[in-house]
Design a protein around this motif. Structure first.
Motif, short mmCIF file in Angstrom:
data_model
loop_
_atom_site.label_atom_id
_atom_site.label_comp_id
_atom_site.label_asym_id
_atom_site.label_seq_id
_atom_site.Cartn_x
_atom_site.Cartn_y
_atom_site.Cartn_z
N PRO A 183 6.81 11.84 4.06
CA PRO A 183 5.43 12.15 3.65
C PRO A 183 4.84 11.12 2.68
CG PRO A 183 6.97 13.60 2.54
CD PRO A 183 7.77 12.82 3.55
N PHE A 184 5.71 10.45 1.93
CA PHE A 184 5.25 9.39 1.01
C PHE A 184 6.02 8.11 1.36
CE2 PHE A 184 4.71 13.33 -1.39
CZ PHE A 184 3.36 13.26 -1.69
N SER A 185 5.27 7.00 1.37
CA SER A 185 5.93 5.73 1.73
C SER A 185 5.16 4.55 1.16
CB SER A 185 6.01 5.61 3.26
OG SER A 185 4.69 5.58 3.80
N MET A 192 -3.63 1.30 -3.35
CA MET A 192 -3.01 -0.03 -3.59
C MET A 192 -1.87 0.09 -4.59
SD MET A 192 -6.24 -2.68 -3.53
CE MET A 192 -7.32 -1.69 -4.57
N LEU A 193 -0.81 -0.66 -4.32
CA LEU A 193 0.38 -0.60 -5.17
C LEU A 193 0.78 -2.04 -5.55
CD1 LEU A 193 2.33 1.63 -6.23
CD2 LEU A 193 3.82 1.04 -4.31
N VAL A 245 0.86 -1.20 0.00
CA VAL A 245 0.00 0.00 0.00
C VAL A 245 0.89 1.24 0.00
CG1 VAL A 245 -1.68 1.36 1.30
CG2 VAL A 245 -1.92 -1.13 1.16
N ALA A 246 0.58 2.19 -0.89
CA ALA A 246 1.24 3.49 -0.89
C ALA A 246 0.51 4.43 0.07
CB ALA A 246 1.25 4.07 -2.30
N VAL A 247 1.28 5.25 0.81
CA VAL A 247 0.70 6.14 1.83
C VAL A 247 1.16 7.57 1.60
CG1 VAL A 247 0.64 6.70 4.29
CG2 VAL A 247 0.53 4.31 3.54
#
Length: 469
Positions: free
Chosen positions: A54-56, A92-93, A37-39
């Motif tokens: 900030p992005f993970s 979703m990734l 999952v991308a956050v």
């Protein structure tokens, strides 16, 4: 599925410290069993708060830690209304891999592929926040909300220490919040001063009422609440205190032997003096230096306070440990406006009684009030007329004495002269406008002219009018 990740907290508490970088950590867990999952993490105030990540990407059934950072160190906490929140979005990734720029583009395009998983409120907490809210409560919207959040997790002793600060700053709502949270209203400081003693010293009437309502007690051996209230002429506080604590004593003395009346006299607090002089109050108590309240009022030059104290005291000529009267202190400090009420007025009355014309002229030359009254309402003219001192009467009249002034029983100087049989003085008074019938506060004075109508020296139209009637 309505969300892909789940935070481990409902709110993020960030301990704010003045002029320092502050941070707080929380975790997000991927709820997907088989897919990464991308956050994306954002805040409503990006200029104040930022994230180290900030992005993970979170692998399946895994979790990651995230750190919220206060970007710009400051002396003031960046409180906002409504409070700042963290927004957690996910997507979703399938590949499980992506560069930061790819993730930024992924979340920049709205659509069904982006989930809004959580909004997490940010609470600024810690002693620096609490102190700021207490001292700036009038400037911060929703202070009460921020305050309750900021003190969460505090111990009883910490809350009690904050209660003292809130009392002095006078915010009734924060005082209530602290007591409700567990602060001890009956805790005392190192000097034995109670919470209500602090409130009175700070002049906080509303806070005093709250403390009383919560059962705050005072210690009469350490708390001098009436002394404190008298110092600032706060009769409203004195009334509340006396109503709440029936055993409070208006004649209690401090370590110097001074009563609340002494303290009020030093500052010329007339309303406080009058309140303390209600039934039971004593104006003649001497302190450790032998000073009465009148000594202090005279030394400070407070005329109205001196006059008020003289109404309830006969200690005008009491000497202190240095052998000085209130009059002597007034002279010593150059308060010439007090000399009449403290001594010269008495001297003028005495001179009028004994017929000392020279003494009278000396008093009047020094500015003595020619119409000054004694405790019975007699003026020097009453005394001179009653004693038949015609030369004194002439001097007083020449200096503006009121000829028809009535004493506390309604007697005028003319009636005093007639009842004492001093016809020449009565004639002189009538010649200066004294009236045969004078209405006073208490009665109407009707003079008996029949006793004097045949006296050759009492010749005035009023006599003949009385005779014809």
């Amino acid at each position: 599925m309505d969300r892909l990740v789940q935070p481990d907290v409902k709110e993020v508490d960030l301990v704010f410290k003045k002029a320092q970088k502050c941070a707080s950590t929380f975790r997000l867990s991927n709820l997907m069993h088989t897919m990464a999952v991308a956050v994306s993490l954002t805040t409503t105030n990006p200029t104040a708060f930022s994230f180290t990540q900030p992005f993970s990407i979170i692998p399946p059934l895994s979790s990651l830690s995230y750190t919220l950072v206060l970007s710009r160190p400051s002396d003031q906490p960046p409180l906002a209304s409504p409070p700042d929140v963290i927004t957690v979005r996910s997507s979703m990734l399938p590949t499980g891999k992506a560069q930061v720029d790819d993730l930024r583009r992924l979340f920049s395009k709205p659509g069904p592929h982006v989930f809004r998983d959580a909004t997490i409120p940010v609470n600024l907490v810690g002693p620096h926040v609490v102190e700021f809210l207490i001292s700036h409560h009038t400037q911060i919207p929703e202070t009460d909300f921020f305050f309750k959040k900021a003190i969460s997790g505090y111990t009883g002793s910490q809350l009690t220490a904050l209660l003292r600060l809130a009392i002095v700053n006078g915010n009734a709502n924060l005082v209530t919040d602290l007591i409700d949270a567990g602060a001890d209203v009956n805790d005392k400081n190192s000097n034995g001063l109670s919470m209500i003693g602090l409130a009175v010293r700070a002049g906080r009437l509303d806070v005093s009422k709250i403390l009383i309502a919560y059962g705050c007690e005072i210690d009469h051996t350490a708390d001098r609440v009436l002394h404190e209230a008298s110092a600032t002429n706060r009769v409203d506080l004195m009334k509340v205190l006396c109503a709440a604590f029936g055993d409070i004593d208006v004649n209690s003395v401090d370590s110097d032997g001074r009563t609340p009346i002494h303290v009020a006299a030093v500052r010329g607090s007339v309303e406080a003096i009058r309140f303390c002089l209600r039934p039971g109050g004593k104006a003649d108590v001497l302190d450790c230096n032998g000073w009465s309240p009148l000594h202090y009022a005279a030394a400070e030059g407070h005329l109205e306070a001196v006059e008020c104290l003289l109404e309830g005291s006969n200690g005008k000529y009491v000497v202190n440990n240095d052998g000085k009267t209130a009059f002597a202190l007034a002279v010593e400090n150059g308060h010439l406006h007090l000399l009449d009420v403290l001594h010269l007025g008495d001297k003028l009355h005495r001179a009028a009684r004994v017929g000392d014309v020279h003494g009278m002229k000396s008093c009047l030359a020094q500015g003595t009030n020619v119409n000054g009254k004694d405790l019975n309402g007699w003026t020097p003219l009453h005394r001179a007329a009653f004693k038949g001192r015609i030369e004194c009467v002439k001097v007083l009249l020449d200096h503006g004495a009121q000829v028809d002034v009535a004493d506390d029983s309604g007697y005028t100087p003319l009636r005093c002269a007639l009842e004492a049989g001093h016809v020449q003085v009565a004639s002189l008074l009538i010649a200066h406008g004294a009236k045969a019938n004078v209405k006073s506060r208490k009665d109407v004075v009707s003079l008996d002219f029949d006793r004097f109508k045949n006296h050759p020296s009492l010749v005035h139209p009023l006599c003949h009018e009385k005779e014809r009637a």
